[in-house]
Design a protein around this motif. Structure first.
Motif, PDB file in Angstrom:
ATOM      1  N   PRO A   1      -2.831   1.644  -5.543  1.00 17.30           N
ATOM      2  CA  PRO A   1      -1.531   0.801  -6.057  1.00 17.30           C
ATOM      3  C   PRO A   1      -1.959  -0.498  -6.863  1.00 17.30           C
ATOM      4  CG  PRO A   1      -1.149   1.525  -3.589  1.00 17.30           C
ATOM      5  CD  PRO A   1      -2.474   1.520  -4.075  1.00 17.30           C
ATOM      6  N   ILE A   2      -3.069  -1.425  -6.229  1.00 18.13           N
ATOM      7  CA  ILE A   2      -3.380  -2.447  -7.096  1.00 18.13           C
ATOM      8  C   ILE A   2      -3.956  -1.998  -8.267  1.00 18.13           C
ATOM      9  CG2 ILE A   2      -4.845  -4.631  -7.049  1.00 18.13           C
ATOM     10  CD1 ILE A   2      -4.408  -4.441  -3.898  1.00 18.13           C
TER      11      ILE A   2
ATOM     12  N   ARG B   1     -11.219 -11.702 -13.164  1.00 20.77           N
ATOM     13  CA  ARG B   1      -9.941 -12.630 -13.598  1.00 20.77           C
ATOM     14  C   ARG B   1      -9.005 -12.324 -12.559  1.00 20.77           C
ATOM     15  NH1 ARG B   1     -13.611 -14.121 -16.105  1.00 20.77           N
ATOM     16  NH2 ARG B   1     -13.660 -14.370 -18.140  1.00 20.77           N
ATOM     17  N   ARG B   2      -8.841 -13.651 -11.533  1.00 15.74           N
ATOM     18  CA  ARG B   2      -7.701 -13.522 -10.549  1.00 15.74           C
ATOM     19  C   ARG B   2      -7.498 -12.179  -9.778  1.00 15.74           C
ATOM     20  NH1 ARG B   2      -4.090 -17.738 -11.109  1.00 15.74           N
ATOM     21  NH2 ARG B   2      -5.196 -19.243 -12.262  1.00 15.74           N
ATOM     22  N   PRO B   3      -8.731 -11.592  -9.233  1.00 12.12           N
ATOM     23  CA  PRO B   3      -8.983 -10.653  -8.348  1.00 12.12           C
ATOM     24  C   PRO B   3      -8.195 -10.430  -7.459  1.00 12.12           C
ATOM     25  CG  PRO B   3     -10.849 -11.491  -7.878  1.00 12.12           C
ATOM     26  CD  PRO B   3     -10.148 -12.490  -8.957  1.00 12.12           C
ATOM     27  N   ALA B   4      -7.571  -9.388  -6.982  1.00 12.64           N
ATOM     28  CA  ALA B   4      -6.994  -8.786  -5.595  1.00 12.64           C
ATOM     29  C   ALA B   4      -8.201  -8.339  -4.732  1.00 12.64           C
ATOM     30  CB  ALA B   4      -6.089  -7.710  -5.807  1.00 12.64           C
ATOM     31  N   ILE B   5      -8.293  -9.121  -3.600  1.00 13.33           N
ATOM     32  CA  ILE B   5      -9.218  -8.873  -2.595  1.00 13.33           C
ATOM     33  C   ILE B   5      -8.822  -7.858  -1.751  1.00 13.33           C
ATOM     34  CG2 ILE B   5     -11.188  -9.683  -1.222  1.00 13.33           C
ATOM     35  CD1 ILE B   5     -11.046 -12.079  -2.799  1.00 13.33           C
ATOM     36  N   VAL B   6      -9.313  -6.704  -1.091  1.00 15.80           N
ATOM     37  CA  VAL B   6      -8.954  -5.741  -0.249  1.00 15.80           C
ATOM     38  C   VAL B   6     -10.092  -5.547   0.816  1.00 15.80           C
ATOM     39  CG1 VAL B   6      -8.123  -3.308   0.335  1.00 15.80           C
ATOM     40  CG2 VAL B   6      -7.373  -4.714  -1.765  1.00 15.80           C
TER      41      VAL B   6
ATOM     42  N   GLN C   1      -2.028  -1.322 -11.414  1.00 20.86           N
ATOM     43  CA  GLN C   1      -1.298  -2.235 -12.022  1.00 20.86           C
ATOM     44  C   GLN C   1      -2.145  -3.155 -12.868  1.00 20.86           C
ATOM     45  OE1 GLN C   1       0.934  -4.729  -9.214  1.00 20.86           O
ATOM     46  NE2 GLN C   1       2.570  -3.137  -8.666  1.00 20.86           N
ATOM     47  N   ALA C   2      -3.231  -2.515 -13.286  1.00 20.49           N
ATOM     48  CA  ALA C   2      -4.305  -3.097 -14.268  1.00 20.49           C
ATOM     49  C   ALA C   2      -4.719  -4.450 -13.557  1.00 20.49           C
ATOM     50  CB  ALA C   2      -3.584  -3.271 -15.566  1.00 20.49           C
ATOM     51  N   ARG C   3      -4.883  -4.469 -12.280  1.00 23.01           N
ATOM     52  CA  ARG C   3      -5.422  -5.785 -11.755  1.00 23.01           C
ATOM     53  C   ARG C   3      -7.023  -5.699 -11.444  1.00 23.01           C
ATOM     54  NH1 ARG C   3      -2.243  -9.055  -8.504  1.00 23.01           N
ATOM     55  NH2 ARG C   3      -4.184 -10.110  -7.859  1.00 23.01           N
ATOM     56  N   ASP C   4      -7.700  -6.730 -11.617  1.00 22.81           N
ATOM     57  CA  ASP C   4      -9.207  -6.823 -10.980  1.00 22.81           C
ATOM     58  C   ASP C   4      -9.106  -6.585  -9.581  1.00 22.81           C
ATOM     59  OD1 ASP C   4      -9.544  -6.948 -13.878  1.00 22.81           O
ATOM     60  OD2 ASP C   4     -10.359  -9.020 -13.789  1.00 22.81           O
ATOM     61  N   LEU C   5     -10.045  -6.123  -9.162  1.00 23.03           N
ATOM     62  CA  LEU C   5     -10.156  -5.787  -7.830  1.00 23.03           C
ATOM     63  C   LEU C   5     -11.577  -5.732  -7.143  1.00 23.03           C
ATOM     64  CD1 LEU C   5      -8.742  -4.653  -4.910  1.00 23.03           C
ATOM     65  CD2 LEU C   5      -9.263  -2.200  -6.067  1.00 23.03           C
TER      66      LEU C   5
ATOM     67  N   PRO D   1       0.905  -1.186   0.011  1.00 20.47           N
ATOM     68  CA  PRO D   1      -0.010   0.019   0.057  1.00 20.47           C
ATOM     69  C   PRO D   1       0.857   1.249   0.191  1.00 20.47           C
ATOM     70  CG  PRO D   1      -0.109  -1.069   2.050  1.00 20.47           C
ATOM     71  CD  PRO D   1       0.668  -1.852   1.343  1.00 20.47           C
ATOM     72  N   MET D   2       0.363   2.322  -0.308  1.00 21.30           N
ATOM     73  CA  MET D   2       0.868   3.875  -0.219  1.00 21.30           C
ATOM     74  C   MET D   2       0.846   3.983   1.187  1.00 21.30           C
ATOM     75  SD  MET D   2      -1.791   5.891  -2.475  1.00 21.30           S
ATOM     76  CE  MET D   2      -3.211   6.627  -2.067  1.00 21.30           C
TER      77      MET D   2
END
Length: 716
Positions: free
Chosen positions: A311-312, A508-513, A315-319, A277-278
């Protein structure tokens, strides 16, 4: 006449003796003053006996000294002139003590006494020698003095008292050298070793030169040099362990520091290849121009969801973002979205009719307009267009707003489906999707419209469902021309099964916050509950609360049924308060006017259904009153989340009755988890609050809860 003497009675004497003995054997109580007096007399007697004993010792020592000094003589001693002993009467004339201690009639040699009264140095030396001889004689015949104790209780007591419980240390005992001038400007061994800059490359080169120059011991010397360099590096790395993460540079942050950072802000992440994280806006990697806009808007410090999600998303990540209401989710998805759009070609006459670059979906008109207003703060300075599509406005009006194209569209699912079906809008170049309050959209029956919208998006840029979806370099590249991989984000407060189903299908393969604990109220809201049955009693209690002067406007009062809004609002107006209502039967213009009246301070109190429970941001709400308890604990959480926003504190008062038994256990749990709220005794001991109800009843119709019907048709 002579009196006859009666002999004593032996039995009486024995009884008397036994009585005296028994009396003597019994413990006798002695008062404190008497004990002190007896103790003083005892000490005085002991002191007197000790003094007499010392005087006797002194007398004997003096007599012994005189006997030794005047010892036997051939002419005038113990023997006579003829060598015979004198008689006992003659021996009495021998002085046995000092003159002052002899009787006045004692005869003796007065000149000799006068001479002894004035001893000189020779006399002192002689006396010392005699005492030494006496000690030698005593040691010769009686043996040396052994086991003679030198213990002194007073000395031990003074020594113990001086050192007991002394936790301070002497400054002279300090062996640290931080303030020693010799070590004040000591060079860092990480950068200076033997007078040279010892980088890893230089150390390797020097070690190789040692091996070549010394065939015999060069290998051992080179190994020692490398080990020493490694120890120096480890020591330099340990120097920063004691600092807090806020005092460290970004490159000095260790895994432990990031773990503490996440714990401080309640951040939990799940997924592969998730960036750190920032810590501040300066470390967010956002463009300078966008950071200036953030500063002008007034965002001094990022919120926890912004620290973790931005920040996630960059990076063009699904979230998937799970955060409590009022946590700053809007800016968390808007800022990465603007960075994404700024990298795409600008809209012109060729591509303006191919649809937007980004789409934001929200469940209610009010939330859509709120997101639109917030997005324009950031997008307008950058030259981007934001258009909202909601019910309550004519399709022709919205089509006119889209005539020149728009980079960002904010819409409700129902009206957006209408636009797609009438061919007013296409998604040919849309590759950035955000679903805000996804659980609310599912609760309101928007699952089918959501599916239609997501299926209308282009499929040529879908991410692969492999580990490549976690690679920011691969996902950020262009697929050909201006196309990029689709990026999908979903923000929600809870994760019901239907929301998980949509997430598994389209992300697709999301990052979970996750920020905090999902489904819990924020810690800035003090929750109070009161058991009040009956409409009339609740209105009287509401009047007392509003007229108490403890809470500054604006205030929001929630009810469950639309017709109750107007009834409660009329009563509040009769108490001299300015109020407006918000529910599903109002037109869009009436809704906007009600919210504007509360936001600009024209009205002090807003009476609303659950329509205002989600995402509506009315600044500085000090009090939320649940005139009716909602049928679900999720709705309760979102209602009280209208206060205590943006770090400010607020109060939520809920009226409970016999009809709310199904939610008493849940509300007791959620209040007990709050650090500033206290569970009242009546709720704690209530029978329905002891265990979670197993039956699935208690859910009310959508029409009763908020005025929503079907798929949102009545309120669009």
């Amino acid at each position: 006449m002579e009196t006859r003497r009666v002999p004593p009675d032996v039995a009486a004497l024995l009884r008397k003796a036994k009585a005296e003995e028994a009396a003597a054997s019994k413990p006798r109580f002695i008062p404190k003053k008497e004990r002190e007096r007896l103790e003083a007399e005892k000490k005085a007697k002991e002191e007197e006996a000790r003094r007499r004993h010392e005087e006797d010792l002194l007398k004997n020592a003096a007599a012994f000294d005189r006997a030794v000094t005047n010892g036997p003589s051939r002419t005038n001693g113990a023997n006579g002139p003829n060598g015979t002993y004198k008689s006992r009467s003659a021996q009495r004339d021998i002085p046995t003590g000092p003159k002052a201690m002899r009787p006045s009639g004692d005869s003796g040699d007065h000149r000799h006494d006068a001479k002894r009264a004035r001893p000189n140095d020779d006399d002192h030396k002689r006396i010392e020698m005699e005492r030494h001889d006496e000690a030698e004689l005593r040691a010769r015949y009686m043996g040396p003095e052994v086991n003679r104790s030198t213990f002194s209780a007073n000395k031990k007591r003074r020594r113990t008292a001086a050192n007991k419980f002394n936790f301070d240390w002497d400054a002279d005992d300090d062996t640290s050298r931080p303030f020693d001038p010799i070590y004040a400007n000591r060079p860092d061994p990480l950068f200076r070793l033997a007078g040279y800059d010892m980088s890893d490359e230089l150390v390797q080169r020097k070690a190789e030169a040692i091996r070549r120059g010394d065939p015999e011991t060069g290998e051992e010397r080179a190994r020692q040099l490398l080990e020493q360099h490694e120890r120096v590096k480890q020591q330099a790395g340990r120097k920063n362990l004691g600092k807090h993460w806020s005092e460290k540079k970004l490159e000095d942050m260790k895994e432990r520091d990031w773990r503490i950072f996440k714990e401080n802000f309640g951040i939990a992440t799940k997924g592969g290849a998730i960036p750190d994280p920032m810590r501040s806006w300066q470390e967010s990697h956002l463009p300078r121009r966008l950071l200036d806009i953030v500063h002008n808007v007034g965002y001094d410090e990022p919120s926890p969801i912004q620290r973790a999600a931005i920040p996630i998303a960059l990076q063009a990540r699904d979230l998937i973002g799970v955060a409590v209401t009022g946590s700053g989710k809007t800016a968390a998805f808007l800022l990465p979205l603007l960075v994404y759009i700024s990298e795409l070609p600008p809209l012109n006459e060729v591509n303006k009719n191919d649809g937007p670059y980004a789409l934001i979906l929200a469940p209610t008109r009010e939330l859509v307009q709120q997101i639109e207003s917030e997005a324009r703060k950031f997008a307008t300075p950058l030259g981007f267009t934001v258009v909202s599509i909601v019910g309550g406005h004519s399709l022709e009006e919205q089509a006119y707003a889209l005539r020149n194209g728009a980079e960002i569209i904010v819409a409700t699912p129902g009206r957006l489906v209408d636009c797609l079906e009438r061919r007013l809008l296409v998604f040919t170049q849309c590759c950035y999707i955000i679903m805000d309050e996804a659980d609310r959209m599912i609760d309101q029956g928007f699952e089918e419209p959501l599916t239609k919208i997501l299926d209308a998006l282009p499929v040529g840029n879908e991410k692969p469902d492999t580990e490549d979806a976690e690679n920011p370099q691969l996902m950020s590249r262009y697929l050909g021309g201006k196309d990029r991989y689709r990026q999908t984000m979903m923000y929600t407060a809870t994760m019901p099964p239907l929301v998980e189903k949509i997430a598994k299908k389209y992300l697709r393969r999301p990052a979970i916050v996750t920020i905090g604990n999902a489904g819990e109220a924020v810690d800035t809201v003090e929750q109070r509950v009161e058991f009040i049955s009956g409409e009339d009693k609740r209105k009287r209690r509401l009047q007392e609360i509003l007229n108490s002067g403890q809470f500054k406007p604006p205030v929001i009062v929630f009810v469950n049924i639309k017709r109750n809004c107007e009834m409660v609002a009329r009563d509040i107006k009769s108490w001299g308060q300015s109020t407006v209502t918000l529910h599903g039967s109002k037109t869009q213009e009436q809704r906007e006017a009600s919210l504007a009246s509360v936001r600009n301070g024209q009205s002090n109190i807003l009476v609303a259904t659950d329509l205002a429970g989600r995402g509506i941001d009315v600044p500085d709400v000090s009090l939320v009153v649940n005139f009716n308890m909602p049928s679900s604990i999720e709705a309760y959480t979102h209602r009280i989340g209208r206060t205590g926003r943006a770090g400010k504190s607020g109060v939520a008062i809920t009226f409970l009755g016999n009809e709310d038994t199904d939610v008493l256990y849940d509300i007791k749990q959620i209040i007990s988890k709050s650090s500033i709220s206290k569970v009242p005794e009546e709720l704690r001991r209530h029978e329905s609050a002891q265990s979670k109800p197993t039956r699935g009843g208690g859910q009310k119709k959508l029409e009763d809860s908020g005025g929503f019907a079907g798929k949102g048709g009545s309120w669009q």
